[in-house]
Design a protein around this motif. Structure first.
Motif, mmCIF file in Angstrom:
data_model
loop_
_atom_site.group_PDB
_atom_site.id
_atom_site.type_symbol
_atom_site.label_atom_id
_atom_site.label_comp_id
_atom_site.label_asym_id
_atom_site.label_seq_id
_atom_site.Cartn_x
_atom_site.Cartn_y
_atom_site.Cartn_z
ATOM 1 N N GLU A 181 0.820 -1.211 0.000
ATOM 2 C CA GLU A 181 0.000 0.000 0.000
ATOM 3 C C GLU A 181 0.856 1.263 0.000
ATOM 4 O O GLU A 181 0.558 2.225 -0.716
ATOM 5 C CB GLU A 181 -0.902 0.025 1.240
ATOM 6 N N GLU A 182 1.927 1.280 0.807
ATOM 7 C CA GLU A 182 2.640 2.523 1.096
ATOM 8 C C GLU A 182 4.042 2.626 0.498
ATOM 9 O O GLU A 182 4.540 3.738 0.294
ATOM 10 C CB GLU A 182 2.768 2.699 2.618
ATOM 11 N N TYR A 183 4.702 1.503 0.231
ATOM 12 C CA TYR A 183 6.135 1.551 -0.065
ATOM 13 C C TYR A 183 6.510 1.022 -1.448
ATOM 14 O O TYR A 183 7.675 0.717 -1.691
ATOM 15 C CB TYR A 183 6.906 0.795 1.023
ATOM 16 N N ASP A 184 5.559 0.936 -2.342
ATOM 17 C CA ASP A 184 5.820 0.554 -3.723
ATOM 18 C C ASP A 184 6.425 1.770 -4.431
ATOM 19 O O ASP A 184 5.751 2.780 -4.632
ATOM 20 C CB ASP A 184 4.521 0.124 -4.396
ATOM 21 N N PHE A 185 7.691 1.670 -4.847
ATOM 22 C CA PHE A 185 8.364 2.843 -5.413
ATOM 23 C C PHE A 185 7.738 3.276 -6.737
ATOM 24 O O PHE A 185 7.802 4.452 -7.115
ATOM 25 C CB PHE A 185 9.860 2.587 -5.593
ATOM 26 N N GLU A 186 7.123 2.368 -7.458
ATOM 27 C CA GLU A 186 6.436 2.758 -8.691
ATOM 28 C C GLU A 186 5.300 3.732 -8.364
ATOM 29 O O GLU A 186 5.110 4.747 -9.046
ATOM 30 C CB GLU A 186 5.893 1.516 -9.405
ATOM 31 N N LYS A 187 4.524 3.436 -7.322
ATOM 32 C CA LYS A 187 3.435 4.317 -6.913
ATOM 33 C C LYS A 187 3.970 5.652 -6.390
ATOM 34 O O LYS A 187 3.389 6.713 -6.643
ATOM 35 C CB LYS A 187 2.589 3.643 -5.835
ATOM 36 N N ILE A 188 5.081 5.590 -5.648
ATOM 37 C CA ILE A 188 5.663 6.815 -5.095
ATOM 38 C C ILE A 188 6.123 7.744 -6.212
ATOM 39 O O ILE A 188 5.889 8.958 -6.178
ATOM 40 C CB ILE A 188 6.825 6.453 -4.151
ATOM 41 N N ILE A 189 6.766 7.185 -7.232
ATOM 42 C CA ILE A 189 7.245 7.989 -8.354
ATOM 43 C C ILE A 189 6.069 8.557 -9.143
ATOM 44 O O ILE A 189 6.096 9.712 -9.594
ATOM 45 C CB ILE A 189 8.165 7.157 -9.261
ATOM 46 N N GLN A 190 5.031 7.774 -9.306
ATOM 47 C CA GLN A 190 3.839 8.266 -10.010
ATOM 48 C C GLN A 190 3.240 9.463 -9.267
ATOM 49 O O GLN A 190 2.822 10.451 -9.882
ATOM 50 C CB GLN A 190 2.817 7.143 -10.141
ATOM 51 N N HIS A 191 3.219 9.373 -7.934
ATOM 52 C CA HIS A 191 2.697 10.481 -7.135
ATOM 53 C C HIS A 191 3.603 11.704 -7.237
ATOM 54 O O HIS A 191 3.110 12.843 -7.364
ATOM 55 C CB HIS A 191 2.558 10.035 -5.677
ATOM 56 N N LEU A 192 4.916 11.504 -7.194
ATOM 57 C CA LEU A 192 5.857 12.609 -7.343
ATOM 58 C C LEU A 192 5.680 13.288 -8.703
ATOM 59 O O LEU A 192 5.697 14.528 -8.794
ATOM 60 C CB LEU A 192 7.290 12.102 -7.181
ATOM 61 N N TYR A 193 5.507 12.499 -9.736
ATOM 62 C CA TYR A 193 5.318 13.050 -11.075
ATOM 63 C C TYR A 193 4.082 13.946 -11.101
ATOM 64 O O TYR A 193 4.093 15.045 -11.671
ATOM 65 C CB TYR A 193 5.193 11.917 -12.095
ATOM 66 N N TRP A 194 3.012 13.487 -10.466
ATOM 67 C CA TRP A 194 1.785 14.287 -10.425
ATOM 68 C C TRP A 194 2.006 15.582 -9.636
ATOM 69 O O TRP A 194 1.539 16.654 -10.037
ATOM 70 C CB TRP A 194 0.644 13.491 -9.795
ATOM 71 N N LEU A 195 2.729 15.498 -8.526
ATOM 72 C CA LEU A 195 2.990 16.692 -7.732
ATOM 73 C C LEU A 195 3.795 17.723 -8.523
ATOM 74 O O LEU A 195 3.564 18.929 -8.399
ATOM 75 C CB LEU A 195 3.749 16.330 -6.450
ATOM 76 N N LEU A 196 4.722 17.262 -9.342
ATOM 77 C CA LEU A 196 5.556 18.169 -10.122
ATOM 78 C C LEU A 196 4.820 18.784 -11.298
ATOM 79 O O LEU A 196 4.951 19.974 -11.573
ATOM 80 C CB LEU A 196 6.799 17.439 -10.628
ATOM 81 N N PHE A 197 4.043 17.958 -11.984
ATOM 82 C CA PHE A 197 3.467 18.397 -13.254
ATOM 83 C C PHE A 197 1.932 18.458 -13.269
ATOM 84 O O PHE A 197 1.349 18.897 -14.247
ATOM 85 C CB PHE A 197 3.922 17.470 -14.386
ATOM 86 N N LYS A 198 1.315 17.984 -12.176
ATOM 87 C CA LYS A 198 -0.150 17.893 -12.109
ATOM 88 C C LYS A 198 -0.689 17.110 -13.308
ATOM 89 O O LYS A 198 -1.732 17.422 -13.893
ATOM 90 C CB LYS A 198 -0.779 19.294 -12.077
ATOM 91 N N GLU A 199 0.070 16.076 -13.671
ATOM 92 C CA GLU A 199 -0.322 15.145 -14.720
ATOM 93 C C GLU A 199 -0.247 13.739 -14.187
ATOM 94 O O GLU A 199 0.627 13.411 -13.372
ATOM 95 C CB GLU A 199 0.611 15.238 -15.932
ATOM 96 N N VAL A 200 -1.155 12.868 -14.624
ATOM 97 C CA VAL A 200 -1.127 11.464 -14.242
ATOM 98 C C VAL A 200 -0.049 10.786 -15.060
ATOM 99 O O VAL A 200 -0.087 10.807 -16.300
ATOM 100 C CB VAL A 200 -2.486 10.777 -14.451
ATOM 101 N N GLY A 201 0.921 10.195 -14.378
ATOM 102 C CA GLY A 201 2.024 9.552 -15.081
ATOM 103 C C GLY A 201 1.825 8.079 -15.288
ATOM 104 O O GLY A 201 1.039 7.455 -14.611
#
Length: 372
Positions: free
Chosen positions: A352-372
């Protein structure tokens, strides 16, 4: 610059990178931007090692640019030569070394994105002069500021005039290893992984606590995985003289670099113990232990509640309270149902919390406000 391949550049917080950092968050962030989004990924710093085996072994496609030194003039020259390719700049920590670098980058690339990755602890955070104008400007020039544990996210977010996001240090399965956990095959092992014997890790606490209960847990073993500090070797010899029968129940493996072999250590252990006096956010070993279904026992570091999922997959104790740690070890080791339920929750929680793929997807959204 339309149509140009985007680039993500990760600047070392001191002189340069060591090989182990390439497969932690420092290297995984640019690597996954390269793998998922096609970025040119570059890690920048002075050369710290003759060879970087993880560069080709694990993070294929990431480049390393080696600077002759870490002086400001050298960093500035590098910025001037490469700023057009630096669409995303990643910085690691609140170091004054970064302040002029980021300010110069902002002058050159006002359209660029900046991710400040933080692993502070409450001790270090209290030393920061965050009201200083240079510090405030540094924070303002970042697009995303991330803390790797909830407690520090909340603490910094309340104190600083900026938003601090929760972006934990996750787990990435580089070798596509079989991550299935067979709880029936787990052994009576208490595991710890890290720099064995360093002042920060306080491994002495774990062994002193185990010494209080080892005669009641004759089938249990403590396994310490990692480089061993020279001073700890002498301490351990003295420890074994005080407890001559404990030698067979304590094993120091030394460092394990092969990820399959390291994962096997986690999978065989029923309990993972973290006895640090402090940590910068959530240690990388936590995600590895959770993904391996370990019941978690930790000192009350800033990330303690994250480590044990608020008590659903582990227990915490007050730092330096060896008697409390001994009592927890004794109670947990004797409760198979507790370990099994906690281990199963640890595994679910990790996904739920520590999948790095999910973390990077969330970071991408925070940076660009786009779903990665």
């Amino acid at each position: 610059m339309a149509g140009k391949r985007r680039g993500i550049y990760s600047i070392a917080p001191n002189n340069g990178w060591n090989d182990q950092q390439l497969t932690k968050n420092c290297g995984i962030v640019p690597y996954l931007f390269h793998k998922r989004y096609g970025y040119r990924a570059v890690m920048v710093g002075t050369r710290m090692q003759a060879e970087y085996p993880s560069l080709e072994r694990y993070i294929q496609g990431v480049e390393m640019d080696f600077l002759p030194d870490a002086e400001w003039e050298t960093e500035c020259r590098y910025l001037l030569e490469n700023y057009q390719d630096m669409d995303v700049l990643v910085l690691h920590g609140l170091f004054p070394f970064y302040f002029p670098i980021l300010h110069r980058y902002r002058e050159l690339r006002p359209d660029g994105k900046v991710y400040l990755e933080l692993d502070p602890n409450s001790y270090y955070e209290d030393t920061l002069e965050w009201t200083h104008p240079a510090f405030l400007r540094f924070l303002q020039e970042c697009d995303v500021i991330g803390a790797s544990c909830h407690r520090m996210q909340k603490c910094l977010g309340q104190k600083w005039p900026c938003v601090v996001e929760y972006l934990p240090n996750g787990f990435y399965n580089f070798d596509q290893l079989d991550m299935a956990v067979d709880f029936e095959q787990k052994e009576k092992v208490i595991l710890t992984v890290g720099r064995i014997g360093s002042a920060q890790k306080r491994n002495e606490e774990l062994l002193e606590a185990f010494a209080k209960v080892y005669d009641k847990l004759p089938d249990w073993t403590v396994r310490l995985v990692g480089n061993v500090e020279p001073n700890f070797i002498q301490w351990f010899e003295d420890f074994c003289q005080r407890y001559p029968q404990i030698g067979r129940q304590v094993v120091m493996t030394g460092p394990i670099f092969e990820k399959k072999q390291l994962l096997a250590e986690y999978k065989r252990a029923k309990i993972f113990a973290l006895t640090s006096v402090f940590e910068g956010g959530t240690p990388n070993v936590v995600a590895e232990a959770l993904y391996s279904g370990c019941y978690m026992v930790t000192s009350d570091i800033d990330a303690a509640d994250d480590v044990i999922d608020e008590g659903r997959c582990g227990k915490k104790y007050e730092r330096e309270n060896i008697a409390a740690l001994a009592d927890i070890l004794y109670q947990v080791c004797r409760d198979e149902n507790l370990m099994r339920q906690g281990g199963e929750r640890a595994l679910a929680y990790a996904k739920e919390e520590y999948d790095f793929e999910k973390i990077i997807q969330h970071l991408y959204w925070l940076l660009f406000k786009e779903v990665g």
